[in-house]
Each structure stands twice: as structure tokens, then as C-alpha cells.
Design an enzyme around this catalytic site. Structure first.
Site, mmCIF file in Angstrom:
data_model
loop_
_atom_site.group_PDB
_atom_site.id
_atom_site.type_symbol
_atom_site.label_atom_id
_atom_site.label_comp_id
_atom_site.label_asym_id
_atom_site.label_seq_id
_atom_site.Cartn_x
_atom_site.Cartn_y
_atom_site.Cartn_z
ATOM 1 N N SER A 1 0.833 -1.124 0.035
ATOM 2 C CA SER A 1 0.045 -0.116 0.029
ATOM 3 C C SER A 1 0.838 1.013 0.078
ATOM 4 O O SER A 1 0.500 2.182 -0.638
ATOM 5 C CB SER A 1 -0.889 0.011 1.042
ATOM 6 O OG SER A 1 -1.982 -1.001 0.874
ATOM 7 N N LYS B 1 -10.493 -5.468 10.003
ATOM 8 C CA LYS B 1 -11.527 -4.867 9.287
ATOM 9 C C LYS B 1 -13.006 -4.825 9.897
ATOM 10 O O LYS B 1 -13.572 -3.947 9.681
ATOM 11 C CB LYS B 1 -11.624 -5.654 7.953
ATOM 12 C CG LYS B 1 -10.363 -5.637 7.147
ATOM 13 C CD LYS B 1 -10.734 -6.066 5.613
ATOM 14 C CE LYS B 1 -9.326 -5.961 5.092
ATOM 15 N NZ LYS B 1 -9.424 -6.112 3.585
ATOM 16 N N ASN C 1 -12.226 -1.216 5.330
ATOM 17 C CA ASN C 1 -10.589 -1.076 5.037
ATOM 18 C C ASN C 1 -10.244 0.268 4.665
ATOM 19 O O ASN C 1 -9.238 0.478 4.574
ATOM 20 C CB ASN C 1 -10.688 -2.116 3.858
ATOM 21 C CG ASN C 1 -11.192 -1.320 2.381
ATOM 22 O OD1 ASN C 1 -11.747 -0.637 2.397
ATOM 23 N ND2 ASN C 1 -10.105 -1.595 1.478
ATOM 24 N N ALA D 1 -13.706 -16.952 6.535
ATOM 25 C CA ALA D 1 -14.697 -16.276 7.143
ATOM 26 C C ALA D 1 -14.640 -15.048 7.754
ATOM 27 O O ALA D 1 -15.087 -14.497 8.634
ATOM 28 C CB ALA D 1 -15.849 -17.178 7.965
ATOM 29 N N GLY D 2 -13.465 -14.463 7.206
ATOM 30 C CA GLY D 2 -12.883 -13.125 7.980
ATOM 31 C C GLY D 2 -13.458 -11.998 7.377
ATOM 32 O O GLY D 2 -14.339 -11.823 6.425
ATOM 33 N N ASN E 1 -14.882 -22.702 6.062
ATOM 34 C CA ASN E 1 -13.715 -21.843 6.898
ATOM 35 C C ASN E 1 -13.575 -22.993 8.101
ATOM 36 O O ASN E 1 -14.145 -23.914 8.443
ATOM 37 C CB ASN E 1 -14.718 -20.862 7.743
ATOM 38 C CG ASN E 1 -13.301 -20.177 8.435
ATOM 39 O OD1 ASN E 1 -12.466 -19.608 7.936
ATOM 40 N ND2 ASN E 1 -13.672 -19.965 9.817
ATOM 41 N N LYS F 1 -17.703 -19.852 12.741
ATOM 42 C CA LYS F 1 -17.494 -18.431 12.307
ATOM 43 C C LYS F 1 -18.412 -18.290 10.858
ATOM 44 O O LYS F 1 -18.894 -17.224 10.648
ATOM 45 C CB LYS F 1 -16.246 -18.155 11.918
ATOM 46 C CG LYS F 1 -15.346 -17.426 12.897
ATOM 47 C CD LYS F 1 -14.017 -16.965 12.759
ATOM 48 C CE LYS F 1 -14.088 -15.877 12.132
ATOM 49 N NZ LYS F 1 -12.636 -15.199 11.949
#
Length: 274
Positions: free
Chosen positions: A17, A66, A87, A128-129, A151, A156
Site C-alpha cells: 500500500s 476490518k 478497509n 470467514a474473515g 472455514n 464463524k
């Protein structure tokens, strides 16, 4: 006065980034700098206070914050509200701390617009985040009707089903036996990340027509991508998604839609080869 931007996460060293945003700051003569902030969860309050006090002009958020960032912002907008995943954070003209999600746009712009008859395809999302919420929502926005989620932690996955009612939940132990049923598989986990763990499942029983998308871009070719490429399967790494989500974040902060030019692509690829 110089503006300061950053990406927060843990781990964070792999992120490109700063390369992306500092390239655009230079190109558009913006007096600003973008850096990496490897923080612990207890630091989220301090970082958001730094935005409120204008010590920071905005941040991007990556794993594992996040969703954890949400209690610290004043308002979720657009895709962040739909996915419960943030984000990008910034102050609006009323000094309201805004949480937005540019990952959904990044996915659609990078991959889904290119796929023919995508609404007829069966998709499997692995993980599953925070990124998974964006992946599932962008698939739904692209009119994909058959979406399954798998996941390592089953609970989750069940929690995700509260947000996405039509989601089909699979158990992790069935991954190897289920992958041959899908037209699109998207890895939304950190498995395969540079210096990290990888899948312990071999993707040898997949459709020849499979499209495999990895949200990881560092390394540009994970072991799974390399294996599938050798089988003749169409694969994408996460670089295009990364660039497009960054483009939208840059616009939210600077009200300039930056060009994705060849110089930028070459620079990012050269950094990934190191």
C-alpha cells in the site's frame, strides 16, 4: 501542510500500500506520505483519535482489524454497511469519522466484470474473515446465486450466514471432496501469504474450467496458484483487486481518481519479485 496516511494491520510488512499511494502522491503533486503501522488491537482507539485530531488524514485497514475497527468509527457507509467490514477510514466535511469498504469495488472491477455468465456459476469462498464479507457481497451484487462458504472454524461460517441468508455452509474437512463442484473458488484467507502457512489440501480434483481467485498478492504466485496453473486452470492473484481498492481509497481521501498506468504496474511487480 503535509498529510499522513497509513495502513494498519498485523502482520503488515507484506503490504504494498505505501508503494501504491506514494506513487500516486508523487504523480499528482500531493504533499502527503503513506506508511505502515503494525499495531495491536489495543491501539485501534489511539489510531482513530489520531484521525480525529488530524494527525492522520486517513487509514486503510487489513487483517485482522476490518471488523474490529467498527466500534471506533462514527458511521458506516455504502458497502461497509452491507458487509460489516471496513478497509478505509477518513473524516468527512463535518468531522464525522467514516468507515467505508473499497474491497467490494476492487473485486468487481478486477475480476467479476470480466467473467462471462457469472450469474450461472457456482462459487466457493474459502475463509470467514473480514475480506470474506466483501467477497460474498460482491458475488451477490454480480448476481451469483449459488455461493458456498467453508472455514476452518465452523461457528464463524454460521455467524456469516446471519448476514447472508442464502449462503450454503460447508465443513472444513469436506474441502477436498467439494472443490470439484465449483466454477469459481476464491481464497479469502491468509493461507499462502508470504512467510505464512499454506493449504494442507491439494487442489487436484477441480473442474478444468475452474476460475481460481486468490485475494493474496504477496507472493504473486502462491503454491496453490502455481499448482493450478500447471494443470491449465485459469488463476488470478490479488494484485488487481489490491490496486482497484486502493484507487477508490485514494479518491475518497483526495477527490482525485488516480490513473493505473504501466509505470505503477511495473513498480509493484518489481517489489513483489524481491
Amino acid at each position: 501542510m503535509k498529510k499522513n496516511f497509513a495502513i494498519i494491520g498485523n502482520p503488515i510488512a507484506h503490504s504494498l500500500s505505501p508503494i501504491l499511494h506514494n506513487y500516486w502522491f508523487k504523480k499528482y503533486n500531493i504533499n502527503a506520505e503513506y506508511s505502515l503501522l503494525n499495531i495491536d488491537e489495543k491501539d485501534l482507539d489511539r489510531v482513530t483519535k489520531d484521525i480525529r485530531s488530524k494527525k492522520l488524514s486517513g487509514i486503510n485497514i487489513t487483517l485482522p482489524y476490518k471488523q474490529k475497527i467498527i466500534p471506533f468509527v462514527d458511521q458506516l457507509i455504502n458497502d461497509a454497511k452491507s458487509t460489516n467490514s471496513v478497509n478505509t477510514v477518513f473524516l468527512d466535511e463535518n468531522d464525522t469519522l467514516i468507515g467505508e469498504n473499497t474491497d467490494v469495488y476492487g473485486l468487481q472491477a478486477a475480476y467479476f466484470k470480466e467473467l462471462l455468465d457469472i450469474e450461472k456459476k457456482k462459487a466457493l469462498v474459502i475463509g470467514a474473515g473480514g475480506v470474506s464479507q466483501s467477497v460474498i457481497f460482491s458475488l451477490q451484487k454480480t448476481k451469483v446465486k449459488h455461493i458456498s462458504l467453508i472455514n476452518r472454524t465452523y461457528e464463524k461460517s454460521i455467524f456469516m450466514k446471519k448476514n447472508f441468508k442464502l449462503l450454503n455452509i460447508l465443513e472444513w474437512k469436506s474441502l477436498k471432496d467439494e472443490i470439484n463442484k465449483f466454477d469459481i473458488i476464491i481464497n479469502a484467507t491468509s493461507l499462502g501469504l508470504k512467510n505464512g502457512n499454506d493449504f494442507n489440501v491439494k487442489f487436484d480434483k477441480v473442474k478444468d474450467s475452474l476460475i481460481y481467485i486468490d485475494t493474496i498478492y504477496n507472493p504473486p504466485e502462491t503454491k496453490t496458484i502455481r499448482f493450478l496453473k500447471n494443470k491449465g486452470v485459469k488463476t488470478f492473484n490479488g494484485l488487481d483487486m489490491f490496486i482497484y481498492q486502493g484507487q477508490k481509497s485514494f479518491y475518497l481521501w483526495n477527490k482525485i481518481n488516480p490513473e493505473i498506468d504501466n509505470g505503477l504496474i511495473e513498480l509493484l511487480n518489481s517489489k513483489l519479485k524481491k
